[in-house]
Design an enzyme around this catalytic site. Structure first.
Site, PDB file in Angstrom:
ATOM      1  CE  LYS A  95      -4.400  -1.673   0.608  1.00 50.06           C
ATOM      2  NZ  LYS A  95      -4.287  -2.933   1.306  1.00 50.06           N
ATOM      3  CD  GLU A 117     -10.834   3.557   1.013  1.00 51.09           C
ATOM      4  OE1 GLU A 117     -10.900   4.803   0.891  1.00 51.09           O
ATOM      5  OE2 GLU A 117     -10.116   2.830   0.313  1.00 51.09           O
ATOM      6  CB  SER A 384      -0.370  -8.211  -1.278  1.00 52.24           C
ATOM      7  OG  SER A 384      -1.216  -9.074  -0.536  1.00 52.24           O
TER       8      SER A 384
HETATM    9  C1  LIG Z   1      -5.245  -4.040   1.102  1.00 58.15           C
HETATM   10  C2  LIG Z   1      -4.576  -5.308   0.886  1.00 58.15           C
HETATM   11  C3  LIG Z   1      -4.970  -6.170  -0.154  1.00 58.15           C
HETATM   12  C4  LIG Z   1      -6.142  -5.903  -1.056  1.00 58.15           C
HETATM   13  O1  LIG Z   1      -6.066  -4.753  -1.816  1.00 58.15           O
HETATM   14  P1  LIG Z   1      -5.825  -4.797  -3.372  1.00 58.15           P
HETATM   15  O2  LIG Z   1      -6.108  -3.413  -3.785  1.00 58.15           O
HETATM   16  O3  LIG Z   1      -6.764  -5.799  -3.957  1.00 58.15           O
HETATM   17  O4  LIG Z   1      -4.415  -5.183  -3.565  1.00 58.15           O
HETATM   18  C5  LIG Z   1      -4.249  -7.314  -0.349  1.00 58.15           C
HETATM   19  N1  LIG Z   1      -3.224  -7.643   0.473  1.00 58.15           N
HETATM   20  C6  LIG Z   1      -2.839  -6.856   1.473  1.00 58.15           C
HETATM   21  C7  LIG Z   1      -1.709  -7.281   2.335  1.00 58.15           C
HETATM   22  C8  LIG Z   1      -3.497  -5.666   1.729  1.00 58.15           C
HETATM   23  O5  LIG Z   1      -3.121  -4.899   2.733  1.00 58.15           O
END
Ligand SMILES: *Cc1c(COP(=O)(O)O)cnc(C)c1O
Length: 405
Positions: A95, A117, A384
């Site tokens: 993020k 948000e 992610s």
């Molecule tokens: C917020 C988040 C997501 C989902 O958001 P996307 O916009 O679909 O990438 C996925 N993995 C993690 C670790 C997150 O913090």
């Protein structure tokens, strides 16, 4: 300007085919035009590009590595599994890639405050971090249910100096948090800017957030060559709004031999309210200012959704995912709550990496995919985020398995 996919999509009105656009209340038209114009200017500005490069390298800790998951690969007995380590990005997820850039944009526009948000709290923490670094105020809206579930991230946001506003209506999760943040922004468009947390919302956000996240695949393409001297055969990412997925897909879209899988959360069942698999079960509709594929209840309103990954329980999906899926450039993968928990423990115990529950959905699907493929094939997964935020919730609800796999 080249004719590459990323330069020509979306069109100037923010459409990817029929998906996207900006469906705004009249009072937001001017602020969004300002944001669009500022971004058009900034994205070609050497000063902006230099500043972003500087913070990515010296503050965020980029580039993040690619790790070969050798034990998980051996366990599956099929394709070789690699992980792009966004869990090692500062604040523990992908993020910050778009938050740092969004806050530079906010400063450029002379704004004093950023509003957003958050679902799992990761976007809130990342934005609060970026706001602290650049000296802006930060207000984060979060569903009451998520506030309880993601307590460590709530504390983190407060420590970082952000104001956390609970969303108390409806299901009290991500969708309600978006509603609440939009309301607050509407009252203060002069001083504030809404920093959307994914490739969703009205144009230009789906494009901007994708561009900022595309650093993931820019790095990954080169790094993967170091490992395999080839492109990956398959790229896998979980999809909530879809920003980490668009980030890792971006520079592979025109490499037609690379299969791109966006993994949707199947939750605990196929009925409305039990999952948040928007592309799988949804239909075309407008929500939160953009046209995409969304989950609707029997009245056509956004449906209630569920996933153990708080960051992926959103009843719509980024318009670019709807488009790429409609032209069959991307495919949908599936992973339910139980498979995600299994993947969470497997990655932890086989590789020494505790994944975020959202990312565990990508792992869970990749495990199933790897088993169907031969050993000369490869899978690159977007890891992610890290799972520290989820550990209490997981061990309380799903005891640690006592046998190694
Ligand atoms: C917020 C988040 C997501 C989902 O958001 P996307 O916009 O679909 O990438 C996925 N993995 C993690 C670790 C997150 O913090």
């Amino acid at each position: 300007m080249s004719n590459s996919y990323l330069d020509t999509m979306p069109n100037t009105d923010g459409f990817f085919g029929k998906f996207g656009g900006a469906f705004l209340p009249p009072q937001l038209e001017t602020p969004f035009t300002q944001i669009k114009e500022a971004y058009e200017q900034l994205k070609n500005s050497p000063k902006f590009i230099e500043e972003l490069k500087y913070v990515r390298k010296h503050f965020q800790g980029r580039p993040t590595p690619i790790t070969f998951a050798k034990n998980l690969t051996a366990f599956c007995g099929g394709a070789k599994i690699y992980l792009k380590r966004e869990d090692l990005n500062h604040t523990g997820s992908h993020k910050l890639n778009h938050c740092m850039a969004e806050v530079i944009l906010a400063k450029h526009l002379g704004k004093k405050k950023v509003i957003a948000e958050t679902g799992a709290g990761q976007h809130g923490v990342a934005l609060a971090t970026a706001a602290a670094y650049f000296g802006l105020e930060c207000e984060i809206h979060m569903g009451e249910v998520d506030i309880k579930k993601e307590h460590p991230n709530v504390v983190r946001m407060k420590i970082l100096g952000a104001k956390v506003v609970p969303a108390t209506h409806g299901l009290k999760t991500l969708k309600e948090a978006v509603d609440s943040a939009f309301e607050s922004y509407l009252k203060d468009t002069d001083n504030a800017i809404y920093c959307i947390g994914s490739v969703v919302g009205p144009h230009p956000f789906p494009m901007m957030v994708r561009d900022f996240q595309s650093i993931i695949s820019l790095e990954a393409k080169e790094q993967f060559f170091e490992h395999e001297n080839a492109l990956p055969d398959n790229v896998v990412a979980c999809v909530g709004g879809g920003s980490n997925a668009m980030g890792i897909f971006a520079h592979f879209i025109e490499e037609k031999e690379v299969n791109l899988y966006g993994v949707e959360p199947m939750g605990k069942g196929e009925n409305i309210g039990e999952h948040s698999a928007s592309l799988t079960y949804g239909s075309e509709g407008i929500m939160h200012g953009f046209n995409s594929i969304m989950l609707k209840d029997d009245k056509g309103e956004p449906a209630p959704v569920h996933s153990i990954g708080s960051g992926i329980d959103y009843p719509s999906v980024g318009p670019e995912h709807a488009y790429l899926n409609s032209i069959q450039r991307t495919q949908i993968g599936h992973c339910n709550d139980d498979e995600a928990i299994d993947a969470f423990y497997k990655l932890s115990q086989l590789e020494g990496i505790i994944p975020a529950l959202e990312s565990a959905h990508a792992i869970g699907f990749a495990i199933k995919l790897a088993k169907t493929l031969s050993q000369d094939k490869t899978i690159l997964i977007s890891l992610s985020g890290r799972g520290d935020k989820d550990i209490d919730f997981v061990v309380e609800n799903y005891p640690v398995p006592n046998a190694k796999f």
